[in-house]
Write a protein that holds these residues in place. Sequence first.
Motif, PDB file in Angstrom:
ATOM      1  N   PHE A  74       0.368   4.324  -0.020  1.00 49.41           N
ATOM      2  CA  PHE A  74       0.016   5.384   0.916  1.00 49.41           C
ATOM      3  C   PHE A  74       0.586   5.085   2.298  1.00 49.41           C
ATOM      4  O   PHE A  74       1.225   5.919   2.922  1.00 49.41           O
ATOM      5  N   ARG A  75       0.350   3.831   2.752  1.00 52.23           N
ATOM      6  CA  ARG A  75       0.877   3.439   4.066  1.00 52.23           C
ATOM      7  C   ARG A  75       2.394   3.532   4.084  1.00 52.23           C
ATOM      8  O   ARG A  75       2.980   3.979   5.062  1.00 52.23           O
ATOM      9  N   ALA A 126      -3.694   1.903  -2.599  1.00 48.25           N
ATOM     10  CA  ALA A 126      -4.171   0.601  -2.143  1.00 48.25           C
ATOM     11  C   ALA A 126      -4.517  -0.295  -3.340  1.00 48.25           C
ATOM     12  O   ALA A 126      -3.998  -1.403  -3.458  1.00 48.25           O
ATOM     13  N   ASN A 152       0.859  -1.177   0.000  1.00 54.94           N
ATOM     14  CA  ASN A 152       0.000   0.000   0.000  1.00 54.94           C
ATOM     15  C   ASN A 152       0.901   1.234   0.000  1.00 54.94           C
ATOM     16  O   ASN A 152       1.508   1.564   1.018  1.00 54.94           O
TER      17      ASN A 152
END
Lengths: 298, 535
Positions: free
Chosen positions: B167-168, B260, B165
């Motif tokens: 973003f994470r 994601a 992911n």
Amino acid sequence: MKKENIVMEQGQPRLKRHMGQKAANTISNTIIYILLIAMSVIWLLPFIFIVLQSFRVELRGPVGYVVPQTWGLDNYRGLLTSDFKRWYLNTFIIALAVAVLQTVIVLCMSYTLSRFRFKMRDGLMRFMLVLGMFPGILGMIILYRVLKDLGLTQVNAVPGLILVYVASSGMGYYVSKGFFDTIPKSLDEAARVDGATRAQVLMKIILPLAKPIVIYTVLTAFMAPWGDFVFAKYISFGTSAGMNVAVGMYSWLNLDQISSRYTMFCAGGVVVAIPVTILFLCLQKYYVEGVTGGAVKG
Amino acid sequence: MKEDGWSQVIDSNHLFKGAMFMKQYSDLEFLRLSRWGKFSYRLNSFFCGIPQGIKNALFGAGRFFKKLGRGIGGEFGELFRTFREGDWKTRASYLVMGFGSMARGQIMRGLMFLLFEIVFIVYMALPTGGLFWLKKLCTLGDHGVTKVTEVVYGQTVEKVIPGDNSFRILLYGVLTIFFIVAFIYTWRLNVRQNRIAEGILKSGKKLKSGKDDLRSLVDEQFYKTLLALPLTGIVVFTVMPIVFMVLVAFTNYDGTHDGANNLFTWVGLDNFNTLLSWQGGNNVYSAAFGEILSWTLIWAFFATFTNYFLGMFVAMMINKKGIKLKKLWRTVLVLTIAIPQFISLLYVGKMFAKNGLVNLSLINLGWIRPGQELPFWEEPSWARITAIVVNIWIGIPYLMLVATGILMNIPQDLYESSRIDGANAWQQYTKITLPYMLFITGPYLLTSFTGNMNNFNVIYLLTGGAPTNARLSTAAGSVGHTDLLITWLFKITTGAESKYYMASVVGIMVFVVVAVISLVVYNLLPSIKNEEDFQ
């Protein structure tokens, strides 16, 4: 004889000028009164219009006249059956929480920066100045996703919004720091000589003196959430239950709703404005002090 | 302040002092100039002062980096010296944080250090801990979500295997970097503690106990207690989002590449290239940026100065001797501050709309015919002027308050003596009131200029950026003739494609513009007062 003549000659023009000045003064005062009255009318008219239109029953969209043909409370009743109640409650809770928490944070910050001289102080102040040059909206993109992961958006937007407002409020310390700067340091020092700790100095000596700025901070913190649009829009993101009044009522003026909700918007505006305005007028003195002091100290 | 050699050389050459561009007058010569001469001289010296301002800013930055370099050098020197001169307890602390403190009896302090070190090491070493995120940070993830069809008990089941992911990865990567910086700082603190403790013991004094430490947190070091909460909030909710968003400007994070379902990745300076490269006018983004930036500056200029001068004028009218009901006039204006802006802005915005109150009443009065409505929000120049006028309506009460406070502080004998000298009202204004106001409110003017550049509420609630600029609108978001950079940024993020990376680039440009203006003007302002003088 001669002497008197001279006096007369000198006196007359002076008297004349005086008379002329008086006349000019009257004229300029009249002009000023006219301007002031015109201004008062221009500044108040829109609000009078809002109040008048909120009582209009016959048509719910924008029209070309102000005084309703049929008076009634339909719009206010309409508010009670719409989501407005929820928005109002949301905003009220947010405003109360922000007023308390933000005041604590701002006072901590400004008192520290006014009274303590520590190594990182100048760097910290400069850093916050630079930080303030970034548009605040920018961070919302990520904050929205993080808060969403934490379950603090949409339906639960209220705690999320409180968090967002309060967390970064430390950067708005300028006005109250300016106020603390005007309280003589010798007061602190005298108390310290008598054996008071720094914490005791703050609680027992400075805070009682800082009442005006505390009220100013509470007042501005309480008023801000009523008008905030952009953060509330991000965090509530299309969920009516999480909106505040600004975001909710904004949707009433969209093209598809304006013809049926315009008068309700006016009624909502009146309901929102009344408590804030009353509070503001009661505490106006402190607000004026804060604003004028803040501008002088930059 | 001692300046370094470079600036002295340049100063002595008068390179940046404006001497090259204009004749410098002495005070007496200046006073003999005509009014226009004075004005043009002032104007000239303002613009000639700009290079000086830029120079000051640059040298300020230079000094900062010099100091930084010296600081870093000093740090390493001290670390080395502490190790060489310290005893075994000190040396052990280089590996086990807080060891020295504990060995010398400062148990609580030592335990805090040790605990922090353990947390740090555990976090870094976890399978999905700091090192994991740091490693991924270079690519922002290499495998996305995959779907596999499996046959389970005779039925085909689609199984989703979660991938990376982006973003994470970016988020936790940034967090980890912050954590590492905090760790280095704490480690440094731990080493220094040892050095200080050794010094105290050598001089025969006693070390502070844990109780003393706690007590000092409400006394000498009370500032640490007070700042803990506000600074945590600022770091978590302002600094980190900004760092994250600045990094986003170098990725292709948008609505489709949300991290994601579709990974996003680093794209270098591509996005800046998109925004800034001209490409013969074919580039919609750069054209839009240029147009919006210039309108933003025009808007900020007019919004600031119309309000400033008209607000001052109103304040002077109310303040004038012989005007009665001063309190009433002020209250009427102040009342309008109290009403939440979104109500007044939205209402007034709709008032001037095509089928709004103003146009409809004009039709009712028979002054215009249906179909001839005044295009308040439809024509670009009408919309811009109306926005500025409405902003005056919004802003004057506030400025009136500010100006009233300052005007009352001007010593009255200045006016008395000028009247005796035969000055008229206009001369008093230009010679006493205006200079005084400008001097005092210089910093305020600057902040209100930059504040107006980012005045989201007024523009968004009033016009929403309308009328739309069809030529410059893209799929990422519509561009209007009254859009400011800040509302454009908002529209980009909420547009159909949600190009977060473009929003981020625009945000960075806003920062750059604001920072440059602030630095230059700040260095030119006469009223930068010494802070300590005030107290």
